[in-house]
Design an enzyme around this catalytic site. Structure first.
Site, mmCIF file in Angstrom:
data_model
loop_
_atom_site.group_PDB
_atom_site.id
_atom_site.type_symbol
_atom_site.label_atom_id
_atom_site.label_comp_id
_atom_site.label_asym_id
_atom_site.label_seq_id
_atom_site.Cartn_x
_atom_site.Cartn_y
_atom_site.Cartn_z
ATOM 1 N N SER A 15 0.871 -1.182 0.000
ATOM 2 C CA SER A 15 0.000 0.000 0.000
ATOM 3 C C SER A 15 0.902 1.223 0.000
ATOM 4 O O SER A 15 1.705 1.413 0.920
ATOM 5 C CB SER A 15 -0.868 0.003 1.260
ATOM 6 O OG SER A 15 -1.296 1.331 1.506
ATOM 7 N N HIS A 40 -1.385 -1.398 -4.134
ATOM 8 C CA HIS A 40 -2.674 -1.134 -3.500
ATOM 9 C C HIS A 40 -2.758 0.368 -3.233
ATOM 10 O O HIS A 40 -1.917 0.935 -2.537
ATOM 11 C CB HIS A 40 -2.705 -1.939 -2.196
ATOM 12 C CG HIS A 40 -3.940 -1.794 -1.382
ATOM 13 N ND1 HIS A 40 -5.048 -2.588 -1.549
ATOM 14 C CD2 HIS A 40 -4.252 -0.941 -0.363
ATOM 15 C CE1 HIS A 40 -5.977 -2.251 -0.668
ATOM 16 N NE2 HIS A 40 -5.513 -1.243 0.057
ATOM 17 N N ASP A 42 -4.862 3.454 -1.775
ATOM 18 C CA ASP A 42 -5.934 3.790 -0.839
ATOM 19 C C ASP A 42 -6.480 5.183 -1.123
ATOM 20 O O ASP A 42 -5.845 6.182 -0.781
ATOM 21 C CB ASP A 42 -5.398 3.729 0.596
ATOM 22 C CG ASP A 42 -5.053 2.314 1.017
ATOM 23 O OD1 ASP A 42 -5.963 1.469 1.027
ATOM 24 O OD2 ASP A 42 -3.873 2.053 1.327
ATOM 25 N N MET A 44 -9.063 8.000 -0.200
ATOM 26 C CA MET A 44 -9.932 8.398 0.923
ATOM 27 C C MET A 44 -10.439 9.810 0.680
ATOM 28 O O MET A 44 -9.706 10.651 0.152
ATOM 29 C CB MET A 44 -9.130 8.371 2.226
ATOM 30 C CG MET A 44 -8.434 7.051 2.496
ATOM 31 S SD MET A 44 -7.600 7.076 4.090
ATOM 32 C CE MET A 44 -6.645 5.558 3.990
ATOM 33 N N HIS A 73 -8.427 0.880 -3.636
ATOM 34 C CA HIS A 73 -9.278 0.578 -2.484
ATOM 35 C C HIS A 73 -9.991 1.886 -2.149
ATOM 36 O O HIS A 73 -9.379 2.812 -1.624
ATOM 37 C CB HIS A 73 -8.385 0.079 -1.341
ATOM 38 C CG HIS A 73 -9.095 -0.112 -0.037
ATOM 39 N ND1 HIS A 73 -8.411 -0.300 1.157
ATOM 40 C CD2 HIS A 73 -10.418 -0.160 0.274
ATOM 41 C CE1 HIS A 73 -9.297 -0.443 2.144
ATOM 42 N NE2 HIS A 73 -10.514 -0.358 1.631
ATOM 43 N N MET A 75 -12.089 4.201 -0.168
ATOM 44 C CA MET A 75 -12.700 4.501 1.130
ATOM 45 C C MET A 75 -13.367 5.859 0.987
ATOM 46 O O MET A 75 -12.899 6.872 1.529
ATOM 47 C CB MET A 75 -11.625 4.484 2.219
ATOM 48 C CG MET A 75 -11.220 3.073 2.603
ATOM 49 S SD MET A 75 -9.606 2.995 3.384
ATOM 50 C CE MET A 75 -8.569 2.974 1.933
ATOM 51 N N MET A 144 -10.994 -6.166 6.085
ATOM 52 C CA MET A 144 -10.185 -5.137 6.751
ATOM 53 C C MET A 144 -9.797 -5.637 8.140
ATOM 54 O O MET A 144 -10.658 -6.040 8.917
ATOM 55 C CB MET A 144 -10.977 -3.831 6.894
ATOM 56 C CG MET A 144 -11.171 -3.048 5.607
ATOM 57 S SD MET A 144 -9.627 -2.544 4.813
ATOM 58 C CE MET A 144 -8.881 -1.451 6.022
ATOM 59 N N ASP A 183 -6.028 -6.506 4.868
ATOM 60 C CA ASP A 183 -5.448 -5.162 4.810
ATOM 61 C C ASP A 183 -5.487 -4.503 6.181
ATOM 62 O O ASP A 183 -6.562 -4.287 6.736
ATOM 63 C CB ASP A 183 -6.281 -4.342 3.795
ATOM 64 C CG ASP A 183 -5.764 -2.930 3.600
ATOM 65 O OD1 ASP A 183 -4.684 -2.590 4.120
ATOM 66 O OD2 ASP A 183 -6.463 -2.158 2.895
HETATM 67 C C1 DX5 Z 1 -6.011 1.589 5.825
HETATM 68 C C2 DX5 Z 1 -5.581 1.201 4.438
HETATM 69 C C3 DX5 Z 1 -4.436 0.286 4.359
HETATM 70 C C4 DX5 Z 1 -3.163 0.798 4.973
HETATM 71 C C5 DX5 Z 1 -2.409 -0.394 5.473
HETATM 72 O O1 DX5 Z 1 -7.248 2.185 5.766
HETATM 73 O O2 DX5 Z 1 -6.648 0.580 3.742
HETATM 74 O O3 DX5 Z 1 -4.218 -0.164 3.019
HETATM 75 O O4 DX5 Z 1 -2.348 1.515 4.098
HETATM 76 O O5 DX5 Z 1 -1.283 0.053 6.124
HETATM 77 P P1 DX5 Z 1 -0.535 -0.835 7.205
HETATM 78 O O6 DX5 Z 1 -0.016 -2.042 6.511
HETATM 79 O O7 DX5 Z 1 0.524 0.086 7.697
HETATM 80 O O8 DX5 Z 1 -1.548 -1.169 8.273
HETATM 81 ZN ZN ZN Z 2 -6.263 -0.371 1.811
#
Ligand code: DX5
Ligand code: ZN
Length: 228
Positions: A15, A40, A42, A44, A73, A75, A144, A183
């Site tokens: 990620s 990956h 993220d 948001m 991903h 969010m 998650m 994740d």
């Molecule tokens: C959190 C994200 C993850 C995050 C994981 O909301 O969806 O993808 O980057 O990071 P680590 O591996 O540091 O928990």
């Molecule tokens: Zn993620």
């Protein structure tokens, strides 16, 4: 791809949330050389989760520095508004949150209609059975293992049981081909355990883009999975 001790094909998806955004291209190239299978991303929006990250322009840039698949991903609230642009930017797979989509069936159809693979993410309090009626429409479920929103959080211990339940649900429903991704809080210290519970696609952020060089982290992941 790493073959686990139990013979399952495991994919590692760094990620980029924990990468140094000022040298993102370099960080991505390094992780790819170390053995990443995909990236990956993220996204948001500051509404579905209390954090803001990046959107399609950054994704468009990433496509120019790696030929590995990119998964988004989301969010975000109203994930449907981003889908066309993501398809245009060459995204391979889009995962939307069950909790963020009032019309999940419609959103999943749209993702596939645009030529991308579709995934559903479940936050920690959402039961695994929520995917039961859309299994034919998805290529991936994302369990998650932290509350979505931030990198670097601790793995929620109850998740081991939840991953195992999701594995059984997929296998018992003739959907063993649907990838089971995890994740949040995955480190070299717990990766064998999540794989033993049935996960096959592992997102790692702070573990890969942390202080230890990512080449060393990947070596350790391979070692753990071979013996775990
Ligand atoms: C959190 C994200 C993850 C995050 C994981 O909301 O969806 O993808 O980057 O990071 P680590 O591996 O540091 O928990
Ligand atoms: Zn993620």
């Amino acid at each position: 791809m790493i073959l686990s001790g139990a013979g399952r094909e495991i994919l590692i998806a760094p990620s980029i949330l924990s990468a140094d955004f000022l040298s993102l291209g370099e960080e991505v190239r390094e992780a790819a050389a170390a053995g990443a299978d995909l990236f990956h991303l993220d996204m948001m929006d500051g509404h579905f989760v209390p954090n803001l990250t990046f959107g399609p322009p950054v994704i468009d840039g990433l496509e120019k520095v790696t030929s590995l698949p990119l998964e988004a991903h989301l969010m975000v609230e109203h994930p449907e508004i981003y889908l066309e642009e993501l398809a245009h930017d060459g995204i391979y797979r889009v995962t939307v949150h069950w909790e963020a989509s009032s019309h999940l069936h419609y959103v999943l159809s749209k993702i596939r209609d645009l030529g991308m693979r579709a995934g559903i993410a479940l936050s920690p309090a959402t039961p695994v059975t929520m995917v039961s009626d859309v299994l034919e429409m998805i290529d991936l479920v994302l369990v998650m293992t932290v509350n979505p929103g931030f990198g670097g959080q601790s793995f929620i211990a109850h998740s081991f049981e939840k991953i195992a339940k999701m594995r059984s649900l997929l296998d018992d429903s003739g959907a063993a081909h649907v990838r089971l991704e995890v994740d949040g809080g995955i480190k070299t210290s717990n990766i064998s355990q999540v794989v033993a519970c049935g996960a096959d696609t592992i997102v790692m952020g702070s573990a890969i883009f942390g202080e230890t060089p990512c080449k060393t982290v990947f070596e350790e992941i391979r070692e753990r999975l071979a013996t775990g």
